[in-house]
Design a protein around this motif. Structure first.
Motif, PDB file in Angstrom:
ATOM      1  N   VAL A  56      -0.086  16.290  -0.965  1.00  0.00           N
ATOM      2  CA  VAL A  56       0.258  15.785  -2.297  1.00  0.00           C
ATOM      3  C   VAL A  56      -0.643  14.608  -2.638  1.00  0.00           C
ATOM      4  CG1 VAL A  56       2.073  14.732  -3.697  1.00  0.00           C
ATOM      5  CG2 VAL A  56       2.645  16.559  -2.080  1.00  0.00           C
ATOM      6  N   LYS A  57      -1.280  14.670  -3.808  1.00  0.00           N
ATOM      7  CA  LYS A  57      -2.169  13.602  -4.254  1.00  0.00           C
ATOM      8  C   LYS A  57      -1.502  12.708  -5.294  1.00  0.00           C
ATOM      9  CE  LYS A  57      -6.462  14.646  -5.132  1.00  0.00           C
ATOM     10  NZ  LYS A  57      -7.157  13.795  -4.160  1.00  0.00           N
ATOM     11  N   ILE A  58      -0.853  13.320  -6.288  1.00  0.00           N
ATOM     12  CA  ILE A  58      -0.279  12.555  -7.399  1.00  0.00           C
ATOM     13  C   ILE A  58       1.109  13.102  -7.720  1.00  0.00           C
ATOM     14  CG2 ILE A  58      -0.526  11.898  -9.833  1.00  0.00           C
ATOM     15  CD1 ILE A  58      -3.539  12.220  -9.510  1.00  0.00           C
ATOM     16  N   VAL A  59       2.054  12.196  -7.937  1.00  0.00           N
ATOM     17  CA  VAL A  59       3.396  12.550  -8.409  1.00  0.00           C
ATOM     18  C   VAL A  59       3.689  11.703  -9.636  1.00  0.00           C
ATOM     19  CG1 VAL A  59       5.861  12.590  -7.882  1.00  0.00           C
ATOM     20  CG2 VAL A  59       4.203  13.121  -6.093  1.00  0.00           C
ATOM     21  N   LYS A  60       4.004  12.353 -10.753  1.00  0.00           N
ATOM     22  CA  LYS A  60       4.288  11.583 -11.964  1.00  0.00           C
ATOM     23  C   LYS A  60       5.244  12.348 -12.865  1.00  0.00           C
ATOM     24  CE  LYS A  60       0.026  13.123 -14.285  1.00  0.00           C
ATOM     25  NZ  LYS A  60      -1.223  12.667 -14.930  1.00  0.00           N
ATOM     26  N   GLU A  61       5.949  11.587 -13.675  1.00  0.00           N
ATOM     27  CA  GLU A  61       6.896  12.159 -14.622  1.00  0.00           C
ATOM     28  C   GLU A  61       6.501  11.741 -16.029  1.00  0.00           C
ATOM     29  OE1 GLU A  61      11.734  12.295 -15.492  1.00  0.00           O
ATOM     30  OE2 GLU A  61      10.929  11.450 -13.638  1.00  0.00           O
ATOM     31  N   LYS A  73       5.492  16.380 -12.654  1.00  0.00           N
ATOM     32  CA  LYS A  73       4.229  16.987 -12.229  1.00  0.00           C
ATOM     33  C   LYS A  73       3.842  16.506 -10.833  1.00  0.00           C
ATOM     34  CE  LYS A  73       0.986  17.376 -15.268  1.00  0.00           C
ATOM     35  NZ  LYS A  73      -0.127  17.068 -16.211  1.00  0.00           N
ATOM     36  N   VAL A  74       3.430  17.455  -9.996  1.00  0.00           N
ATOM     37  CA  VAL A  74       2.915  17.154  -8.659  1.00  0.00           C
ATOM     38  C   VAL A  74       1.549  17.818  -8.517  1.00  0.00           C
ATOM     39  CG1 VAL A  74       3.238  17.456  -6.179  1.00  0.00           C
ATOM     40  CG2 VAL A  74       5.202  16.935  -7.620  1.00  0.00           C
ATOM     41  N   ILE A  75       0.536  17.026  -8.210  1.00  0.00           N
ATOM     42  CA  ILE A  75      -0.827  17.529  -8.031  1.00  0.00           C
ATOM     43  C   ILE A  75      -1.158  17.518  -6.540  1.00  0.00           C
ATOM     44  CG2 ILE A  75      -3.264  17.179  -8.582  1.00  0.00           C
ATOM     45  CD1 ILE A  75      -2.388  15.808 -11.149  1.00  0.00           C
ATOM     46  N   ASP A 149       2.577  14.235   2.475  1.00  0.00           N
ATOM     47  CA  ASP A 149       2.967  13.464   1.298  1.00  0.00           C
ATOM     48  C   ASP A 149       3.172  11.996   1.657  1.00  0.00           C
ATOM     49  OD1 ASP A 149       3.862  12.660  -1.153  1.00  0.00           O
ATOM     50  OD2 ASP A 149       5.801  13.655  -1.025  1.00  0.00           O
ATOM     51  N   ALA A 150       2.470  11.105   0.962  1.00  0.00           N
ATOM     52  CA  ALA A 150       2.678   9.667   1.164  1.00  0.00           C
ATOM     53  C   ALA A 150       3.933   9.174   0.455  1.00  0.00           C
ATOM     54  CB  ALA A 150       1.463   8.886   0.659  1.00  0.00           C
ATOM     55  N   HIS A 151       4.430   9.949  -0.517  1.00  0.00           N
ATOM     56  CA  HIS A 151       5.626   9.553  -1.270  1.00  0.00           C
ATOM     57  C   HIS A 151       6.921   9.902  -0.533  1.00  0.00           C
ATOM     58  CE1 HIS A 151       3.279   8.765  -4.981  1.00  0.00           C
ATOM     59  NE2 HIS A 151       2.510   9.731  -4.512  1.00  0.00           N
ATOM     60  N   LYS A 152       6.812  10.646   0.564  1.00  0.00           N
ATOM     61  CA  LYS A 152       7.968  11.055   1.369  1.00  0.00           C
ATOM     62  C   LYS A 152       8.993  11.850   0.569  1.00  0.00           C
ATOM     63  CE  LYS A 152       7.683   7.443   4.893  1.00  0.00           C
ATOM     64  NZ  LYS A 152       8.411   6.377   5.621  1.00  0.00           N
ATOM     65  N   GLY A 153       8.522  12.664  -0.367  1.00  0.00           N
ATOM     66  CA  GLY A 153       9.394  13.586  -1.070  1.00  0.00           C
ATOM     67  C   GLY A 153      10.326  12.965  -2.082  1.00  0.00           C
ATOM     68  N   LYS A 154       9.944  11.859  -2.694  1.00  0.00           N
ATOM     69  CA  LYS A 154      10.783  11.260  -3.731  1.00  0.00           C
ATOM     70  C   LYS A 154       9.922  10.423  -4.665  1.00  0.00           C
ATOM     71  CE  LYS A 154      12.045   7.354  -0.758  1.00  0.00           C
ATOM     72  NZ  LYS A 154      13.157   6.618  -0.117  1.00  0.00           N
ATOM     73  N   THR A 155      10.408  10.252  -5.882  1.00  0.00           N
ATOM     74  CA  THR A 155       9.691   9.429  -6.847  1.00  0.00           C
ATOM     75  C   THR A 155       9.694   7.981  -6.377  1.00  0.00           C
ATOM     76  OG1 THR A 155      11.760   9.303  -8.098  1.00  0.00           O
ATOM     77  CG2 THR A 155      10.125  10.903  -8.836  1.00  0.00           C
ATOM     78  N   ASP A 156       8.514   7.410  -6.325  1.00  0.00           N
ATOM     79  CA  ASP A 156       8.332   6.078  -5.734  1.00  0.00           C
ATOM     80  C   ASP A 156       7.979   5.089  -6.839  1.00  0.00           C
ATOM     81  OD1 ASP A 156       8.245   4.198  -3.802  1.00  0.00           O
ATOM     82  OD2 ASP A 156       6.597   5.067  -2.669  1.00  0.00           O
ATOM     83  N   LYS A 157       9.007   4.569  -7.525  1.00  0.00           N
ATOM     84  CA  LYS A 157       8.762   3.699  -8.670  1.00  0.00           C
ATOM     85  C   LYS A 157       8.279   2.307  -8.266  1.00  0.00           C
ATOM     86  CE  LYS A 157      12.131   6.147 -11.513  1.00  0.00           C
ATOM     87  NZ  LYS A 157      13.371   6.053 -12.326  1.00  0.00           N
ATOM     88  N   LYS A 160       5.588   1.925  -3.143  1.00  0.00           N
ATOM     89  CA  LYS A 160       5.509   1.685  -1.708  1.00  0.00           C
ATOM     90  C   LYS A 160       4.592   2.677  -1.000  1.00  0.00           C
ATOM     91  CE  LYS A 160       9.918  -0.662  -0.928  1.00  0.00           C
ATOM     92  NZ  LYS A 160      11.212  -0.637  -0.199  1.00  0.00           N
ATOM     93  N   HIS A 161       4.281   3.795  -1.672  1.00  0.00           N
ATOM     94  CA  HIS A 161       3.377   4.768  -1.059  1.00  0.00           C
ATOM     95  C   HIS A 161       1.973   4.200  -0.883  1.00  0.00           C
ATOM     96  CE1 HIS A 161       2.575   5.159  -5.361  1.00  0.00           C
ATOM     97  NE2 HIS A 161       1.412   5.691  -5.046  1.00  0.00           N
ATOM     98  N   LEU A 162       1.676   3.101  -1.590  1.00  0.00           N
ATOM     99  CA  LEU A 162       0.368   2.459  -1.444  1.00  0.00           C
ATOM    100  C   LEU A 162       0.282   1.600  -0.188  1.00  0.00           C
ATOM    101  CD1 LEU A 162      -0.165   1.351  -5.154  1.00  0.00           C
ATOM    102  CD2 LEU A 162      -1.084   3.381  -4.019  1.00  0.00           C
ATOM    103  N   HIS A 163       1.417   1.430   0.510  1.00  0.00           N
ATOM    104  CA  HIS A 163       1.455   0.576   1.702  1.00  0.00           C
ATOM    105  C   HIS A 163       1.617   1.370   2.990  1.00  0.00           C
ATOM    106  CE1 HIS A 163       3.354  -2.529  -1.268  1.00  0.00           C
ATOM    107  NE2 HIS A 163       2.051  -2.408  -1.445  1.00  0.00           N
ATOM    108  N   ARG A 164       1.633   2.703   2.914  1.00  0.00           N
ATOM    109  CA  ARG A 164       1.861   3.493   4.125  1.00  0.00           C
ATOM    110  C   ARG A 164       0.913   4.685   4.183  1.00  0.00           C
ATOM    111  NH1 ARG A 164       7.138   4.306   1.435  1.00  0.00           N
ATOM    112  NH2 ARG A 164       6.993   6.154   0.094  1.00  0.00           N
ATOM    113  N   LEU A 165       0.815   5.249   5.385  1.00  0.00           N
ATOM    114  CA  LEU A 165      -0.032   6.414   5.599  1.00  0.00           C
ATOM    115  C   LEU A 165       0.663   7.678   5.087  1.00  0.00           C
ATOM    116  CD1 LEU A 165      -1.224   5.651   9.243  1.00  0.00           C
ATOM    117  CD2 LEU A 165      -2.531   5.345   7.136  1.00  0.00           C
ATOM    118  N   THR A 166      -0.142   8.681   4.776  1.00  0.00           N
ATOM    119  CA  THR A 166       0.401   9.949   4.308  1.00  0.00           C
ATOM    120  C   THR A 166       1.132  10.667   5.431  1.00  0.00           C
ATOM    121  OG1 THR A 166      -1.351  10.217   2.671  1.00  0.00           O
ATOM    122  CG2 THR A 166      -0.190  12.204   3.348  1.00  0.00           C
ATOM    123  N   LYS A 167       2.312  11.167   5.125  1.00  0.00           N
ATOM    124  CA  LYS A 167       3.056  11.959   6.094  1.00  0.00           C
ATOM    125  C   LYS A 167       2.362  13.309   6.247  1.00  0.00           C
ATOM    126  CE  LYS A 167       7.828  13.279   7.118  1.00  0.00           C
ATOM    127  NZ  LYS A 167       9.214  13.319   6.580  1.00  0.00           N
TER     128      LYS A 167
END
Length: 225
Positions: A56-61, A73-75, A149-157, A160-167
């Motif tokens: 997963v690269k991008i997650v946005k609503e 949308k998930v890219i 996925d760096a977002h860990k399967g949830k919308t990250d408002k 915090k996904h910018l502070h961790r490695l991709t799962k």
């Protein structure tokens, strides 16, 4: 890893009762966990050389003000060497009246290496909590995986996904909890008619209602004249 663990436990069990065993039996006992380890390494090598690796690269609503739904949308991108045969995005969210809603995307098939694709789900606006999602895909041998996925399967408002490695991507066996959860979410989405086909049917129904109301308005205006 589970099979290898059983093999190692079996090795230690038989090694405690080797008084009556000959040289051939002892060699076979030693080679058994080695063969299991070789099988595991070969599987890892196969995944590295031939399996798709969907990340997963991008997650946005996208919030649309003049309609009653939003676009989620998930890219993703295939970073592996194999072709992804089939893939689905599933969502789960809590509405303001504390009910769970599930959504199933249109399937995306034949994602080739180095290819970027997007999944879009048209969902409701009355979301009470964060939206949770899973992206499940299949390789050409029929094995299922959950996308990295760096977002860990949830919308990250809070970003915090910018502070961790991709799962990393993870293979799913038959009774894997994630595999069971995926099929449960999928069945619930189909039952609630929140699928790609269901959304098309809803749009057609809404358009028919709008056309019918418009015709009735025109008929009333012509009658008044």
């Amino acid at each position: 890893m589970f099979i290898i663990s059983l093999g190692i436990l079996g090795f230690f069990y038989f090694s405690l009762s080797t008084k009556d065993l000959g040289t051939t039996e002892l060699i076979n006992i030693v080679l058994f966990p080695v063969s299991l380890l070789t099988l595991y390494v070969a599987r890892l090598q196969y995944r590295a050389n031939h399996s798709p690796v969907i990340t997963v690269k991008i997650v946005k609503e996208r919030i649309i003000t003049d309609v009653e739904t939003n676009d989620f949308k998930v890219i993703v991108k295939n970073l592996g060497n194999g072709v992804c045969i089939d893939s689905f995005l599933v969502l789960k969210e809590k509405t303001t009246d504390n009910k769970s809603k599930y959504y199933l995307s249109k399937p995306v098939r034949e994602i080739h290496p180095k290819t970027t694709v997007e999944f879009v789900i048209n969902k409701s606006k009355d979301t009470k909590d964060i939206t949770r999602y899973m992206l499940i895909y299949m390789d050409f041998l029929g094995y299922l995986y959950i996308a990295g996925d760096a977002h860990k399967g949830k919308t990250d408002k809070d970003n915090k996904h910018l502070h961790r490695l991709t799962k990393p991507t993870k293979p799913l066996f038959l009774l894997h909890p994630t595999n069971i959860k995926f099929h449960w979410w999928k069945c619930r989405a189909i039952k609630q008619n929140n699928t790609y086909l269901g959304q098309i049917e809803k749009k057609i129904k809404n358009n028919k209602i709008i056309v019918k109301e418009h015709i009735e308005t025109l008929n009333r205006e012509s009658t008044e004249k």
